[in-house]
Write a protein that holds these residues in place. Structure first.
Motif, PDB file in Angstrom:
ATOM      1  N   LEU A 191       0.841  -1.202   0.000  1.00 36.20           N
ATOM      2  CA  LEU A 191       0.000   0.000   0.000  1.00 36.20           C
ATOM      3  C   LEU A 191       0.878   1.255   0.000  1.00 36.20           C
ATOM      4  CD1 LEU A 191      -3.000   0.897   0.181  1.00 36.20           C
ATOM      5  CD2 LEU A 191      -2.684   1.016   2.652  1.00 36.20           C
ATOM      6  N   ARG A 192       0.601   2.166  -0.915  1.00 34.94           N
ATOM      7  CA  ARG A 192       1.386   3.399  -1.007  1.00 34.94           C
ATOM      8  C   ARG A 192       0.635   4.598  -0.423  1.00 34.94           C
ATOM      9  NH1 ARG A 192       5.310   2.827  -5.051  1.00 34.94           N
ATOM     10  NH2 ARG A 192       5.966   0.650  -5.050  1.00 34.94           N
ATOM     11  N   ILE A 193      -0.660   4.666  -0.625  1.00 34.67           N
ATOM     12  CA  ILE A 193      -1.460   5.811  -0.179  1.00 34.67           C
ATOM     13  C   ILE A 193      -2.670   5.307   0.586  1.00 34.67           C
ATOM     14  CG2 ILE A 193      -2.793   7.838  -0.903  1.00 34.67           C
ATOM     15  CD1 ILE A 193      -1.119   7.901  -3.446  1.00 34.67           C
ATOM     16  N   LEU A 194      -2.891   5.858   1.784  1.00 34.79           N
ATOM     17  CA  LEU A 194      -4.067   5.528   2.587  1.00 34.79           C
ATOM     18  C   LEU A 194      -4.708   6.829   3.052  1.00 34.79           C
ATOM     19  CD1 LEU A 194      -5.941   3.633   4.119  1.00 34.79           C
ATOM     20  CD2 LEU A 194      -4.262   3.540   5.968  1.00 34.79           C
ATOM     21  N   SER A 195      -5.931   7.113   2.578  1.00 38.19           N
ATOM     22  CA  SER A 195      -6.644   8.336   2.936  1.00 38.19           C
ATOM     23  C   SER A 195      -8.017   7.967   3.470  1.00 38.19           C
ATOM     24  CB  SER A 195      -6.770   9.253   1.716  1.00 38.19           C
ATOM     25  OG  SER A 195      -7.503  10.410   2.045  1.00 38.19           O
ATOM     26  N   LEU A 196      -8.269   8.359   4.725  1.00 39.13           N
ATOM     27  CA  LEU A 196      -9.555   8.112   5.377  1.00 39.13           C
ATOM     28  C   LEU A 196     -10.090   9.398   5.992  1.00 39.13           C
ATOM     29  CD1 LEU A 196      -8.666   4.756   7.182  1.00 39.13           C
ATOM     30  CD2 LEU A 196     -10.123   5.031   5.184  1.00 39.13           C
ATOM     31  N   LYS A 197      -9.815  10.516   5.402  1.00 40.27           N
ATOM     32  CA  LYS A 197     -10.184  11.799   5.990  1.00 40.27           C
ATOM     33  C   LYS A 197     -11.689  12.034   5.899  1.00 40.27           C
ATOM     34  CE  LYS A 197      -9.255  14.462   1.775  1.00 40.27           C
ATOM     35  NZ  LYS A 197      -8.489  15.604   1.207  1.00 40.27           N
ATOM     36  N   ASN A 198     -12.152  12.922   6.801  1.00 39.67           N
ATOM     37  CA  ASN A 198     -13.554  13.355   6.826  1.00 39.67           C
ATOM     38  C   ASN A 198     -14.528  12.197   6.983  1.00 39.67           C
ATOM     39  OD1 ASN A 198     -12.864  16.086   6.455  1.00 39.67           O
ATOM     40  ND2 ASN A 198     -12.777  15.833   4.240  1.00 39.67           N
ATOM     41  N   ASN A 199     -14.257  11.337   7.957  1.00 39.21           N
ATOM     42  CA  ASN A 199     -15.165  10.258   8.298  1.00 39.21           C
ATOM     43  C   ASN A 199     -15.497  10.336   9.781  1.00 39.21           C
ATOM     44  OD1 ASN A 199     -15.642   8.365   5.862  1.00 39.21           O
ATOM     45  ND2 ASN A 199     -13.434   8.787   5.786  1.00 39.21           N
ATOM     46  N   SER A 200     -16.112   9.290  10.281  1.00 45.50           N
ATOM     47  CA  SER A 200     -16.466   9.226  11.701  1.00 45.50           C
ATOM     48  C   SER A 200     -15.912   7.955  12.309  1.00 45.50           C
ATOM     49  CB  SER A 200     -17.991   9.282  11.867  1.00 45.50           C
ATOM     50  OG  SER A 200     -18.504  10.493  11.378  1.00 45.50           O
ATOM     51  N   LEU A 201     -14.669   7.640  11.956  1.00 48.49           N
ATOM     52  CA  LEU A 201     -14.012   6.449  12.472  1.00 48.49           C
ATOM     53  C   LEU A 201     -13.474   6.724  13.869  1.00 48.49           C
ATOM     54  CD1 LEU A 201     -12.109   5.462   9.215  1.00 48.49           C
ATOM     55  CD2 LEU A 201     -14.208   4.448  10.110  1.00 48.49           C
ATOM     56  N   THR A 202     -13.606   5.729  14.728  1.00 47.08           N
ATOM     57  CA  THR A 202     -13.195   5.881  16.125  1.00 47.08           C
ATOM     58  C   THR A 202     -12.207   4.784  16.500  1.00 47.08           C
ATOM     59  OG1 THR A 202     -15.070   4.546  16.889  1.00 47.08           O
ATOM     60  CG2 THR A 202     -15.425   6.910  16.704  1.00 47.08           C
ATOM     61  N   SER A 203     -11.865   4.757  17.796  1.00 43.58           N
ATOM     62  CA  SER A 203     -10.963   3.767  18.400  1.00 43.58           C
ATOM     63  C   SER A 203      -9.514   4.097  18.107  1.00 43.58           C
ATOM     64  CB  SER A 203     -11.271   2.346  17.922  1.00 43.58           C
ATOM     65  OG  SER A 203     -10.763   2.126  16.627  1.00 43.58           O
ATOM     66  N   PRO A 204      -8.580   3.483  18.832  1.00 43.45           N
ATOM     67  CA  PRO A 204      -7.161   3.678  18.531  1.00 43.45           C
ATOM     68  C   PRO A 204      -6.819   3.092  17.164  1.00 43.45           C
ATOM     69  CG  PRO A 204      -7.458   2.840  20.748  1.00 43.45           C
ATOM     70  CD  PRO A 204      -8.788   2.736  20.078  1.00 43.45           C
ATOM     71  N   LEU A 205      -5.698   3.559  16.607  1.00 45.49           N
ATOM     72  CA  LEU A 205      -5.257   3.075  15.307  1.00 45.49           C
ATOM     73  C   LEU A 205      -4.627   1.693  15.432  1.00 45.49           C
ATOM     74  CD1 LEU A 205      -3.654   6.306  13.792  1.00 45.49           C
ATOM     75  CD2 LEU A 205      -5.878   5.314  13.263  1.00 45.49           C
ATOM     76  N   PRO A 206      -4.759   0.886  14.391  1.00 43.15           N
ATOM     77  CA  PRO A 206      -4.125  -0.444  14.424  1.00 43.15           C
ATOM     78  C   PRO A 206      -2.628  -0.344  14.166  1.00 43.15           C
ATOM     79  CG  PRO A 206      -5.212  -0.090  12.322  1.00 43.15           C
ATOM     80  CD  PRO A 206      -5.519   1.119  13.166  1.00 43.15           C
ATOM     81  N   ASP A 207      -1.998  -1.502  14.078  1.00 43.11           N
ATOM     82  CA  ASP A 207      -0.562  -1.572  13.829  1.00 43.11           C
ATOM     83  C   ASP A 207      -0.292  -1.304  12.348  1.00 43.11           C
ATOM     84  OD1 ASP A 207       2.092  -2.036  13.799  1.00 43.11           O
ATOM     85  OD2 ASP A 207       2.000  -4.128  14.441  1.00 43.11           O
ATOM     86  N   PHE A 208       0.581  -0.304  12.093  1.00 41.32           N
ATOM     87  CA  PHE A 208       0.918   0.054  10.718  1.00 41.32           C
ATOM     88  C   PHE A 208       2.272  -0.509  10.282  1.00 41.32           C
ATOM     89  CE2 PHE A 208      -2.124   3.362  11.798  1.00 41.32           C
ATOM     90  CZ  PHE A 208      -2.862   3.502  10.628  1.00 41.32           C
ATOM     91  N   SER A 209       2.923  -1.269  11.107  1.00 45.01           N
ATOM     92  CA  SER A 209       4.303  -1.674  10.813  1.00 45.01           C
ATOM     93  C   SER A 209       4.411  -2.551   9.568  1.00 45.01           C
ATOM     94  CB  SER A 209       4.899  -2.404  12.011  1.00 45.01           C
ATOM     95  OG  SER A 209       4.117  -3.537  12.342  1.00 45.01           O
ATOM     96  N   SER A 210       3.323  -3.188   9.174  1.00 49.33           N
ATOM     97  CA  SER A 210       3.371  -4.042   7.980  1.00 49.33           C
ATOM     98  C   SER A 210       3.295  -3.236   6.687  1.00 49.33           C
ATOM     99  CB  SER A 210       2.225  -5.061   8.010  1.00 49.33           C
ATOM    100  OG  SER A 210       0.974  -4.397   8.012  1.00 49.33           O
ATOM    101  N   LEU A 211       2.932  -1.959   6.770  1.00 48.15           N
ATOM    102  CA  LEU A 211       2.795  -1.127   5.571  1.00 48.15           C
ATOM    103  C   LEU A 211       4.143  -0.511   5.214  1.00 48.15           C
ATOM    104  CD1 LEU A 211      -0.585   0.661   6.380  1.00 48.15           C
ATOM    105  CD2 LEU A 211      -0.204  -1.541   5.274  1.00 48.15           C
ATOM    106  N   THR A 212       5.085  -1.343   4.865  1.00 46.35           N
ATOM    107  CA  THR A 212       6.462  -0.883   4.670  1.00 46.35           C
ATOM    108  C   THR A 212       6.629   0.008   3.448  1.00 46.35           C
ATOM    109  OG1 THR A 212       6.898  -2.946   3.486  1.00 46.35           O
ATOM    110  CG2 THR A 212       7.429  -2.881   5.847  1.00 46.35           C
ATOM    111  N   SER A 213       5.675  -0.014   2.524  1.00 44.11           N
ATOM    112  CA  SER A 213       5.776   0.812   1.319  1.00 44.11           C
ATOM    113  C   SER A 213       4.940   2.085   1.407  1.00 44.11           C
ATOM    114  CB  SER A 213       5.327   0.002   0.090  1.00 44.11           C
ATOM    115  OG  SER A 213       6.125  -1.143  -0.091  1.00 44.11           O
ATOM    116  N   LEU A 214       4.304   2.343   2.531  1.00 49.82           N
ATOM    117  CA  LEU A 214       3.386   3.472   2.659  1.00 49.82           C
ATOM    118  C   LEU A 214       4.154   4.801   2.587  1.00 49.82           C
ATOM    119  CD1 LEU A 214       0.336   3.936   3.113  1.00 49.82           C
ATOM    120  CD2 LEU A 214       0.862   4.263   5.525  1.00 49.82           C
ATOM    121  N   LYS A 215       3.642   5.701   1.734  1.00 50.67           N
ATOM    122  CA  LYS A 215       4.240   7.022   1.602  1.00 50.67           C
ATOM    123  C   LYS A 215       3.309   8.143   2.036  1.00 50.67           C
ATOM    124  CE  LYS A 215       7.420   5.870  -2.168  1.00 50.67           C
ATOM    125  NZ  LYS A 215       7.880   6.237  -3.540  1.00 50.67           N
ATOM    126  N   THR A 216       2.006   7.902   1.987  1.00 49.08           N
ATOM    127  CA  THR A 216       1.034   8.935   2.350  1.00 49.08           C
ATOM    128  C   THR A 216      -0.006   8.327   3.281  1.00 49.08           C
ATOM    129  OG1 THR A 216       1.303  10.098   0.252  1.00 49.08           O
ATOM    130  CG2 THR A 216      -0.698  10.552   1.501  1.00 49.08           C
TER     131      THR A 216
END
Length: 719
Positions: A362-387
Motif C-alpha cells: 500500500l502506497r497511499i491511505l486516505s480516510l479523511k472526513n469520516n467518523s471512524l473511532t478507536s485507537p489506530l491499528p498496527d501500521f508496521s506491515s505497511l512498509t511501502s506506505l508514503k502517504t
C-alpha cells in the motif's frame, strides 16, 4: 438559495503485489454503524434551504475577534425553571467538550461543535473546543418584569454581574440568558426565537458577549420548537410533529436554538467577524445559512436524515449521560456547505486489529472526513506506505508507535482527531517527511527536535504542548501560526521567554541535548558560523571585561583632569606672586633711587606709605589670654618699655636692604644711638610667625621692627 455538500469520505487504497506481475487492488473492510430513517414525505417547514455545496454564499471574515480562548458560559435563569429542565440544558452545554466516545458516542455534540471550531481569527487561532459551564445565576423573582426588551435584557445581565459571587468575565466569558415559558420578549415568536449581541458599558460597565433564548413551549412551539410542533395548516395528511428526544417540546426546541446562537456568538461575538452580507446590523451568520437542516438530504422543506430510538424519539446527536439532541447543522468554512456529524455515506465504526496486515504494498491511505473511532491499528506491515491521511475523524489513543517504522513516509496527517499523550522524541527517524500535521488534538509534553531538512509543512497548533520549542534549522523555518493555542509553549521561535530555566535552552527527557545550541538571532549564515549563543557564565565574563575597560577609561580621564587643574593652580599662583613683587618695586622705587649716593636722601617716610591704610596692631600670642590690639598701635614685645614712639618711627627715612622669601627689609636710623631694621611681612607668604616665647601674627600686612645689637626688643606695627 443555500447549497450543502455531503461529508464524502474517500478511501484510496492502491496495492501492488510482489508475487504477481499484475497490480491488484486491496480493500479495507470497515463495518459502518449507521441508522438511516425514512425522510418525511412532505414539507414540514417553509424553509427554502437545501443541502449541497454552493459558491454563491459570500460568507466573509471582517477581521474581528472570535472566541479562541477556552469559553466560559455563565447561565442566567430568568423566571421559574424546573430542575429537570435546567439539568437537560446543562447536559447539552457540557456535551460540547465531552470528547470521550464512551461517554458520548458518535455522532456527538462535540463532533458537531468541531465544525464551529474550524473558524479562525486573523492570527489563525481557531474557535476553542473547550466550553465550560463557569457559573449560574437565578432570577426567579422576575426582577425586571415578565416582558423584556433587547435593552432590558442588558439590565438583567447587569443585575446578575453586580450580585456576588457571579463574576464579570470580559476576556473568556459569554452570558446566556434563558427565559422561562411565562416570560415574553420583544419580537419573540414573530421575528426571533433567540438572538446574540454584546452589552453596552453604559448599562453593564463592560462589553460582554451575550445570547438570549426563550422557552416557546406555550407561546409558539410551531415556530421556535419545529419540528417537534407543526403549524395548524400542516395538520392534515402529513406525518405530524416529530417526537422530541427528551419529551419536553419547549426545552428540546430551545436546545437547537441555543446551539444556533452559541455557534454564531463564538464566530461573531462583536458583530465584526464572520458573516455574509454588507450590513453588520442584519448579518447572515453561520447558523442562519443552515436553518432547518438536521441531516443528509435536507432542504426544500425536508429536515434531512435523522435517527429514532426505540420509543420513536427523533435525534441526530448524542450527548453525555445518555442524552440525545436534535440540533441544526452549521455552515462549514472548509466544505462551503452545511455540515453535521450525522452526514450520510461516511465511514463509521472502528479499525479491526487485522485490517492492515496484508497491505504490504500500500502506497497511499486516505480516510479523511469520516467518523471512524478507536485507537489506530498496527501500521508496521505497511512498509511501502508514503502517504497517510487520517484527518477529521475521531481516532483515540496515543501517537501510534508503529508509524515510526514507516521510513518511506512522506505525508502524515493526524489532525482534527482525539489523540492524546506525548509526541515521541524519535519522530526524527522519519527523515523523508515533507508534510506533518498534528493540530487539533490533545497531545501534551514537549515538541520533538525535528531536524528533517525535507519538512515543508508543519502544524502542531491547538494541543496542550508545553516547554521550550527546540531551536533547530528545520523548526526555525515555521511561523508562529504553526504553534498557536499551546498556552505553555515558549522559546525563541514564538518570541515568548521561558521561565524557570535558561532562556531557549532545550534538553530531552534523558538529559541529552534535544537540539543544537541556539544560534544567534542573526539570519545571515556566515554570521552564524562566527558567533555562538552566550551562556549565562560567558555573559557574566563579558560584562566584567566591559566594566574593567570602562573603569580604566574613566580613571585616565580623571587623572588627566587633575593634572590640568594642578597646572592651572600653579600658573595662577605664580602670576599672583609676580603681581605682588611688581607692586613692591613700584612702591619703593623712589626710595631706592635717592639712597644710592646719600643715606639721608635715600629714605622715604613711613608716614607717607601708610597714610591711606588703616593701621591695626596684631596681638601677639602668649600662653595666657590673647591680647586685643587696636589698629595703628605700636607694641613692644616681652614686656619691654617703649624707647620710641610711633610718631618718631614714622618720621625717619628708610634704606632698602633686600628682599627675602617672606618680605622686604629696610634700615632706619632713629638717632645717634639707635638704628632699627624693619621688615614688611605679606600675609600671603606668611601665615604664622614665631618669636621667642611664641608670639604670632597671622593676617594683614605686618611690619616687624627690631633694633640692631642689644639696644631694644622687637615690636610690631599692623597696617
Amino acid at each position: 438559495m443555500l447549497i450543502h455538500l455531503l461529508f464524502f469520505s474517500s478511501l484510496f487504497l492502491v496495492a501492488q503485489s510482489n508475487n504477481k506481475a499484475k497490480s491488484t487492488v486491496q480493500t479495507l473492510e470497515v463495518q459502518p454503524q449507521y441508522f438511516n430513517p425514512k425522510l418525511p414525505p412532505r414539507s414540514l417547514s417553509a424553509s427554502d434551504k437545501f443541502e449541497g455545496s454552493s459558491d454563491l454564499v459570500n460568507l466573509r471574515y471582517h477581521m474581528g475577534p472570535v472566541l479562541s480562548s477556552p469559553i466560559n458560559i455563565y447561565l442566567i435563569w430568568y423566571g421559574k425553571w424546573a430542575a429537570s429542565q435546567q439539568l437537560l440544558i446543562k447536559d447539552f452545554l457540557l456535551s460540547i467538550s465531552t470528547f470521550n466516545h464512551r461517554a458520548a458516542p458518535s455522532p456527538s455534540v462535540a463532533e458537531w461543535w468541531r465544525t464551529v471550531s474550524l473558524y479562525t481569527d486573523q492570527t489563525g487561532a481557531n474557535i476553542s473546543r473547550s466550553v465550560i459551564l463557569a457559573g449560574e445565576y437565578s432570577d426567579h423573582l422576575y426582577s425586571h418584569g415578565t416582558h423584556l426588551t433587547r435593552l432590558s435584557i442588558q439590565e438583567v445581565i447587569a443585575t446578575a454581574v453586580r450580585s456576588k459571587p457571579f463574576p464579570v468575565d470580559h476576556k473568556n466569558g459569554i452570558y446566556l440568558i434563558l427565559t422561562s415559558v411565562d416570560v415574553t420578549m420583544q419580537d419573540f415568536c414573530r421575528a426571533v426565537c433567540g438572538f446574540h449581541y454584546f452589552t453596552f458599558p453604559s448599562m453593564v460597565g463592560y462589553t460582554l458577549p451575550y445570547a438570549w433564548v426563550g422557552n416557546s413551549g406555550k407561546q409558539c412551539p410551531e415556530v421556535c420548537a419545529y419540528p417537534f410542533a407543526v403549524p395548524g395548516y400542516m395538520g392534515g395528511g402529513g406525518p405530524g410533529a416529530l417526537n422530541p428526544p427528551n419529551g419536553d417540546i419547549g426545552v428540546d426546541g430551545m436546545i437547537s436554538v441555543i446551539g444556533h446562537e452559541l455557534a454564531e456568538l463564538s464566530s461573531n461575538p462583536l458583530v465584526n467577524a464572520w458573516y455574509a452580507g454588507e450590513d453588520p446590523m442584519a448579518p447572515t451568520e453561520i447558523g442562519d445559512l443552515c436553518e432547518g437542516l438536521y441531516g443528509t438530504g435536507g432542504g426544500g422543506g425536508y429536515i434531512g436524515q435523522v435517527m429514532r430510538d426505540k420509543q420513536g424519539r427523533t435525534y441526530n446527536l448524542n450527548g453525555r449521560r445518555g442524552r440525545n439532541f436534535l440540533v441544526q447543522w452549521i455552515w462549514s468554512p472548509v466544505l462551503k456547505a452545511c455540515a453535521g456529524p450525522n452526514a450520510g455515506f461516511g465511514l463509521r465504526g472502528t479499525f479491526s486489529i487485522a485490517t492492515l496486515t496484508r497491505l504490504d504494498q500500500l502506497r497511499i491511505l486516505s480516510l479523511k472526513n469520516n467518523s471512524l473511532t478507536s485507537p489506530l491499528p498496527d501500521f508496521s506491515s505497511l512498509t511501502s506506505l508514503k502517504t497517510l491521511v487520517l484527518d477529521n475523524n475521531y481516532f483515540l489513543g496515543v501517537f501510534p508507535p508503529s508509524l515510526l517504522s514507516l521510513h518511506r513516509l512522506l505525508i502524515l496527517d493526524l489532525s482534527h482527531n482525539n489523540f492524546t499523550g506525548l509526541l515521541p522524541e524519535t519522530l526524527t527517524v522519519l527523515n523523508r517527511l515533507s508534510y506533518l500535521r498534528l493540530d487539533s488534538n490533545r497531545f501534551y509534553g514537549s515538541i520533538p527536535p525535528l531536524n528533517q531538512s525535507t519538512l515543508e509543512v508543519l502544524n502542531v497548533s491547538n494541543n496542550n504542548l508545553t516547554g521550550p520549542i527546540p531551536v533547530t534549522p528545520t523548526l526555525k523555518k515555521f511561523k508562529i501560526i504553526s504553534f498557536l493555542n499551546n498556552p505553555n509553549l515558549c522559546g525563541e521561535i514564538i518570541n515568548k521567554p521561558c521561565h524557570g530555566s535558561p532562556f531557549f535552552n532545550v534538553t530531552s527527557g534523558d538529559g541529552a541535548a534535544a537540539a543544537p545550541p541556539p544560534t544567534p538571532l542573526l539570519q545571515n549564515a556566515q554570521s552564524q558560523q562566527r558567533l555562538t549563543a552566550l551562556s549565562p557564565s560567558s555573559q557574566m565574563k563579558h560584562h566584567k571585561k566591559v566594566g574593567v575597560v570602562l573603569g580604566f577609561v574613566i580613571g585616565t580621564l580623571i587623572l588627566i583632569a587633575a593634572v590640568l587643574c594642578l597646572f592651572a593652580l600653579a600658573k595662577k599662583r605664580k602670576e599672583e606672586l609676580e603681581q605682588i613683587e611688581a607692586k613692591e618695586e613700584e612702591y619703593f622705587v623712589d626710595a631706592t633711587a635717592d639712597n644710592k649716593g646719600q643715606r639721608d636722601r635715600n629714605s622715604f617716610s613711613l608716614q607717607d606709605e601708610s597714610a591711606n591704610a588703616e593701621i591695626e596692631i596684631k596681638k601677639m600670642k602668649s600662653p595666657e589670654k590673647p591680647r586685643i590690639v587696636k589698629s595703628g598701635s605700636l607694641i613692644f614685645c616681652f614686656g619691654e618699655e617703649e624707647s620710641y614712639t610711633l610718631e618718631q618711627l614714622m618720621r625717619v627715612s628708610a634704606e632698602l636692604l633686600g628682599r627675602g622669601t617672606i618680605g622686604t627689609t629696610y634700615k632706619a636710623a632713629m638717632g645717634t644711638n639707635l638704628v632699627v631694621s624693619m621688615k614688611r611681612l605679606d600675609a600671603c607668604k606668611l601665615r604664622c610667625l614665631h618669636f621667642g616665647s611664641g608670639a604670632a601674627v597671622a593676617s594683614g600686612v605686618l611690619w616687624l621692627v627690631g633694633a640692631f645689637g642689644d639696644v631694644g626688643s622687637p615690636c610690631f606695627l599692623k597696617t
